[in-house]
Design an enzyme around this catalytic site. Structure first.
Site, PDB file in Angstrom:
ATOM      1  N   ASN A  24       0.847  -1.193   0.000  1.00 29.21           N
ATOM      2  CA  ASN A  24       0.000   0.000   0.000  1.00 29.21           C
ATOM      3  C   ASN A  24       0.880   1.239   0.000  1.00 29.21           C
ATOM      4  O   ASN A  24       1.913   1.257   0.677  1.00 29.21           O
ATOM      5  CB  ASN A  24      -0.834  -0.065   1.297  1.00 29.21           C
ATOM      6  CG  ASN A  24      -1.967   0.925   1.380  1.00 29.21           C
ATOM      7  OD1 ASN A  24      -2.779   1.018   0.463  1.00 29.21           O
ATOM      8  ND2 ASN A  24      -2.049   1.658   2.487  1.00 29.21           N
ATOM      9  N   HIS A  48      -4.612  10.057  -1.092  1.00 28.35           N
ATOM     10  CA  HIS A  48      -4.718  11.281  -0.290  1.00 28.35           C
ATOM     11  C   HIS A  48      -4.385  12.426  -1.244  1.00 28.35           C
ATOM     12  O   HIS A  48      -3.231  12.640  -1.584  1.00 28.35           O
ATOM     13  CB  HIS A  48      -3.724  11.263   0.872  1.00 28.35           C
ATOM     14  CG  HIS A  48      -4.057  10.242   1.902  1.00 28.35           C
ATOM     15  ND1 HIS A  48      -5.172  10.351   2.714  1.00 28.35           N
ATOM     16  CD2 HIS A  48      -3.447   9.095   2.260  1.00 28.35           C
ATOM     17  CE1 HIS A  48      -5.220   9.309   3.527  1.00 28.35           C
ATOM     18  NE2 HIS A  48      -4.194   8.527   3.274  1.00 28.35           N
ATOM     19  N   GLU A  90      -7.475   4.751   0.860  1.00 26.86           N
ATOM     20  CA  GLU A  90      -7.517   5.812   1.887  1.00 26.86           C
ATOM     21  C   GLU A  90      -7.956   7.148   1.291  1.00 26.86           C
ATOM     22  O   GLU A  90      -7.378   8.197   1.610  1.00 26.86           O
ATOM     23  CB  GLU A  90      -6.126   5.988   2.530  1.00 26.86           C
ATOM     24  CG  GLU A  90      -5.524   4.714   3.078  1.00 26.86           C
ATOM     25  CD  GLU A  90      -4.200   4.916   3.817  1.00 26.86           C
ATOM     26  OE1 GLU A  90      -3.823   6.065   4.109  1.00 26.86           O
ATOM     27  OE2 GLU A  90      -3.552   3.899   4.121  1.00 26.86           O
ATOM     28  N   ASP A 126      -9.160  10.677   0.401  1.00 22.27           N
ATOM     29  CA  ASP A 126      -9.726  11.936   0.895  1.00 22.27           C
ATOM     30  C   ASP A 126      -9.198  13.077   0.024  1.00 22.27           C
ATOM     31  O   ASP A 126      -8.229  12.912  -0.709  1.00 22.27           O
ATOM     32  CB  ASP A 126      -9.513  12.171   2.402  1.00 22.27           C
ATOM     33  CG  ASP A 126      -8.084  12.066   2.871  1.00 22.27           C
ATOM     34  OD1 ASP A 126      -7.161  12.142   2.039  1.00 22.27           O
ATOM     35  OD2 ASP A 126      -7.881  11.939   4.095  1.00 22.27           O
TER      36      ASP A 126
HETATM   37  O1  9MR Z   1      -5.295   8.733   9.965  1.00 17.88           O
HETATM   38  C1  9MR Z   1      -4.185   8.279  10.716  1.00 17.88           C
HETATM   39  C2  9MR Z   1      -3.916   9.246  11.862  1.00 17.88           C
HETATM   40  O2  9MR Z   1      -4.964   9.193  12.796  1.00 17.88           O
HETATM   41  C3  9MR Z   1      -2.590   8.911  12.516  1.00 17.88           C
HETATM   42  O3  9MR Z   1      -2.281   9.909  13.473  1.00 17.88           O
HETATM   43  C4  9MR Z   1      -1.512   8.823  11.468  1.00 17.88           C
HETATM   44  C5  9MR Z   1      -0.197   8.460  12.112  1.00 17.88           C
HETATM   45  O4  9MR Z   1       0.809   8.353  11.225  1.00 17.88           O
HETATM   46  O5  9MR Z   1      -1.850   7.856  10.501  1.00 17.88           O
HETATM   47  C6  9MR Z   1      -2.987   8.202   9.797  1.00 17.88           C
HETATM   48  O6  9MR Z   1      -3.251   7.238   8.796  1.00 17.88           O
HETATM   49  C7  9MR Z   1      -2.265   7.075   7.796  1.00 17.88           C
HETATM   50  C8  9MR Z   1      -2.319   5.644   7.351  1.00 17.88           C
HETATM   51  O7  9MR Z   1      -2.148   4.805   8.457  1.00 17.88           O
HETATM   52  C9  9MR Z   1      -1.255   5.359   6.301  1.00 17.88           C
HETATM   53  N1  9MR Z   1      -1.374   6.276   5.188  1.00 17.88           N
HETATM   54  C10 9MR Z   1      -1.418   7.681   5.522  1.00 17.88           C
HETATM   55  C11 9MR Z   1      -2.523   7.922   6.548  1.00 17.88           C
HETATM   56  C12 9MR Z   1      -2.645   9.410   6.844  1.00 17.88           C
HETATM   57  O8  9MR Z   1      -1.473   9.876   7.453  1.00 17.88           O
END
Ligand code: 9MR
Length: 350
Positions: free
Chosen positions: A205, A241, A269, A271
């Protein structure tokens, strides 16, 4: 005690809350105002696809309307943080599955599949990995995969086995895993995951790989190498993203070249971050970007799953992590549909 209340208690303890807090905040809760039109999961099902969202165990526990929308709108869920290494194993040798079990249990009740996220990632690793030497780290990685994927065996449909292994410039990321274990860690992780759960689909991913660029080229080469070595990689997750710069025009073509390697693809993921304050025009433009992303996936038969990284602006990671940006999801912070929600309904619809 029912299974649900057992899980509630586990969540409360895991997050350092008094159990009583979890109960008083869970019920009574406000009902979700029904969203207009056909739920996204029904529209997706008619197309033979799944539509998913990232979820937070705490929100499911405490916010009834949030839980109702998760169950009613989505056919797939991804724990946003609850399966990450620092959450499941904050101390070496101890595993805490309470919050993740809560999510998986509710998903089962709602007839949803779970995308497991994530087994090997340079971020959100526990501090105790720091001092390990190469052999200790290899053993820790293999044990982690065996224990976590083993715990959820049969209950998690797909795993993001390795997350974000490539840099924007198209090199293998110099993570603790690459530095100490060498590039073979990726294939080893996939083999360990297959052994722990032979039925789960195993994904790699990443973000910033939606278009054809140096990063996606390197990932493409890596997936090809993995397949040539017989490493069990089943799919590639495109995080998506993005912002109002939009979805690269070659997104569907890029998906197709990965599919030609013999893997599935998924949007994992999605957004669309907006600079704040966002105008009505920005919200309309955001709806178009979500539409483009969804259409790109729908054009490709092997893109069977499209996941949003959260569905309400009140619980999105964007404002905290990208200062000046926000409003990146389908519903506003009061769970009302934005133009993006209706656009996604139209794009998914017949
Ligand atoms: O959405 C997640 C956020 O709550 C956390 O603080 C963060 C920590 O690194 O991770 C975010 O999710 C990530 C995902 O696990 C991997 N791809 C990027 C996402 C956004 O940062």
């Amino acid at each position: 005690m029912t299974g649900r209340t057992t899980r509630s208690a586990a969540i409360a303890v895991a997050f350092g809350l008094a159990v009583v807090t979890a109960y008083t905040q869970t019920r009574p809760g406000a009902e979700a105002k029904p969203l207009p039109g056909t739920p996204l999961r029904e529209l997706a099902q008619a197309e033979g696809r799944r539509v998913g969202t990232a979820v937070q165990a705490r929100a499911l526990e405490r916010d009834r309307a949030y839980g109702q929308l998760v169950a009613g709108q989505f056919s797939s869920v991804t724990p946003e943080n609850e399966m990450k290494w620092d959450v499941v194993a904050p101390e070496q040798g101890t595993f805490e599955f309470g919050p993740a079990d809560e999510i998986v249990g509710r998903a089962h009740d709602a007839g949803q599949v779970v995308r497991g996220h994530t087994l090997v990632w340079h971020s959100q690793t526990p501090g105790w990995l720091g001092p390990l030497d190469a052999e200790e780290l290899r053993a820790a990685m293999l044990e982690h995969i065996a224990r976590v994927a083993g715990h959820f065996r049969g209950r998690v449909a797909t795993w993001d086995v390795v997350n974000e292994a490539i840099t924007d410039r198209g090199r293998l990321r110099r993570s603790v895993f690459l530095q100490r274990l060498g590039p073979g860690y990726v294939a080893q992780a996939f083999r360990a995951a297959r052994e722990a759960d032979p039925d789960a689909k195993l994904f790699i991913n990443d973000f910033g790989i939606e278009g054809i660029n140096p990063k996606s080229d390197r990932l493409y080469a890596l997936v090809r190498e993995l397949k040539a070595q017989g490493a069990p990689v089943d799919g590639v997750g495109f995080q998506m993203h993005v912002n109002l710069k939009g979805v690269p025009a070659d997104f569907a073509a890029n998906l197709r070249r990965f599919v030609a390697l013999g893997v599935e693809v998924a949007v994992t993921e999605a957004d669309v971050a907006l600079r704040q304050p966002a105008s009505e025009g920005d919200l309309a433009a955001q709806a178009r970007v979500f539409t483009d992303a969804l259409r790109g996936c729908l054009e490709v038969a092997k893109c069977r799953s499209f996941t949003f990284w959260g569905f309400t602006d009140s619980r999105s990671w964007i404002p905290e992590n990208q200062p000046g940006f926000g409003r990146a999801t389908l519903l506003d912070s009061r769970l009302r549909p934005k133009p993006a929600y209706e656009a996604v309904q139209r794009a998914l619809g017949p």
